[in-house]
Scaffold this motif. Structure first.
Motif, PDB file in Angstrom:
ATOM      1  N   ARG A   2     -51.282   1.213  16.538  1.00  0.00           N
ATOM      2  CA  ARG A   2     -49.616   1.456  16.806  1.00  0.00           C
ATOM      3  C   ARG A   2     -49.328   3.172  16.462  1.00  0.00           C
ATOM      4  O   ARG A   2     -50.096   3.531  15.192  1.00  0.00           O
ATOM      5  N   THR A   4     -47.115   6.068  14.980  1.00  0.00           N
ATOM      6  CA  THR A   4     -46.272   6.491  13.793  1.00  0.00           C
ATOM      7  C   THR A   4     -45.121   6.216  14.724  1.00  0.00           C
ATOM      8  O   THR A   4     -44.822   6.459  15.829  1.00  0.00           O
ATOM      9  N   LEU A   5     -43.966   6.027  13.818  1.00  0.00           N
ATOM     10  CA  LEU A   5     -42.548   5.939  14.177  1.00  0.00           C
ATOM     11  C   LEU A   5     -42.069   7.273  14.818  1.00  0.00           C
ATOM     12  O   LEU A   5     -41.492   7.306  15.999  1.00  0.00           O
ATOM     13  N   TRP A  36     -45.430  -4.099  19.795  1.00  0.00           N
ATOM     14  CA  TRP A  36     -44.737  -2.968  18.779  1.00  0.00           C
ATOM     15  C   TRP A  36     -43.250  -3.453  18.541  1.00  0.00           C
ATOM     16  O   TRP A  36     -42.861  -3.229  17.303  1.00  0.00           O
ATOM     17  N   SER A  39     -42.464  -6.740  16.933  1.00  0.00           N
ATOM     18  CA  SER A  39     -43.130  -6.924  15.359  1.00  0.00           C
ATOM     19  C   SER A  39     -42.434  -5.830  14.501  1.00  0.00           C
ATOM     20  O   SER A  39     -42.689  -6.234  13.252  1.00  0.00           O
ATOM     21  N   ASP A  40     -41.521  -4.727  14.987  1.00  0.00           N
ATOM     22  CA  ASP A  40     -41.120  -3.805  14.008  1.00  0.00           C
ATOM     23  C   ASP A  40     -39.532  -3.512  14.479  1.00  0.00           C
ATOM     24  O   ASP A  40     -39.664  -2.862  15.565  1.00  0.00           O
ATOM     25  N   ALA A  41     -38.607  -3.741  13.656  1.00  0.00           N
ATOM     26  CA  ALA A  41     -37.541  -3.649  14.048  1.00  0.00           C
ATOM     27  C   ALA A  41     -37.292  -2.135  14.128  1.00  0.00           C
ATOM     28  O   ALA A  41     -36.217  -1.691  14.961  1.00  0.00           O
ATOM     29  N   ARG A  42     -37.825  -1.338  13.643  1.00  0.00           N
ATOM     30  CA  ARG A  42     -37.614   0.460  13.597  1.00  0.00           C
ATOM     31  C   ARG A  42     -37.988   0.755  14.990  1.00  0.00           C
ATOM     32  O   ARG A  42     -37.326   1.654  15.467  1.00  0.00           O
ATOM     33  N   TYR A  43     -39.068   0.106  15.603  1.00  0.00           N
ATOM     34  CA  TYR A  43     -39.319   0.475  16.695  1.00  0.00           C
ATOM     35  C   TYR A  43     -38.410   0.058  17.975  1.00  0.00           C
ATOM     36  O   TYR A  43     -38.178   0.685  18.993  1.00  0.00           O
ATOM     37  N   ARG A  44     -37.817  -1.171  17.778  1.00  0.00           N
ATOM     38  CA  ARG A  44     -36.934  -1.786  18.508  1.00  0.00           C
ATOM     39  C   ARG A  44     -35.668  -0.885  18.609  1.00  0.00           C
ATOM     40  O   ARG A  44     -35.221  -0.883  19.510  1.00  0.00           O
TER      41      ARG A  44
END
Length: 139
Positions: A2, A4-5, A36, A39-44
């Motif tokens: 994945r 980086t943000l 991605w 699995s990760d609220a920041r990506y959402r």
């Protein structure tokens, strides 16, 4: 692996929120990008923010289309450069104005809960005939 943000955020911005293009940028399948996001609220949140920005742009464009563009001469409106789209205006008022009582549906609930009584029921043929006879008798 994945990204980086920051890289993901940049890719979403460059693609205009198109997740197929994001997947292509990282040389992965679309399903991987969705993984991605799940699995990760920041990506959402990045994707949701991108979609809301697009929605805001669409609303701005819809506003212009719905209200039209007046033709102004000497500080006065003399006609239209672009006439208002009354169908779009009606749609926007009906959807965005629901909380103000606009719209085409009626909420027949009690505080959001279903009513305990049946408001409608299908009449039998005999009931319809009885109703018709009673109506004719009275009126």
């Amino acid at each position: 692996m994945r990204p980086t943000l920051k890289k993901f955020t940049d890719a979403v911005a460059r693609s205009g929120g198109n997740l197929t293009k994001v997947a292509e940028m990282f040389h992965v399948a679309r399903s991987t990008v969705y993984s991605w996001i799940r699995s990760d609220a920041r990506y959402r949140d990045v994707v949701e923010d991108s979609r809301m920005r697009l929605f805001d742009e669409c609303l701005a464009t819809a506003r212009i289309a719905a209200l039209g563009i007046p033709k102004i001469q000497d500080g006065k409106m003399v006609g239209w450069t672009e006439r208002p789209d009354t169908n779009l205006l009606r749609y926007l008022i009906g959807t965005l104005g629901r909380k103000e009582g606009f719209g085409e549906s009626i909420d027949v609930t009690s505080g959001g809960e279903k009513l305990s009584v049946n408001l409608f029921r299908v009449l039998t043929k005999d009931e319809v005939e009885d109703f018709d006879n009673e109506f004719d008798r009275r009126y």
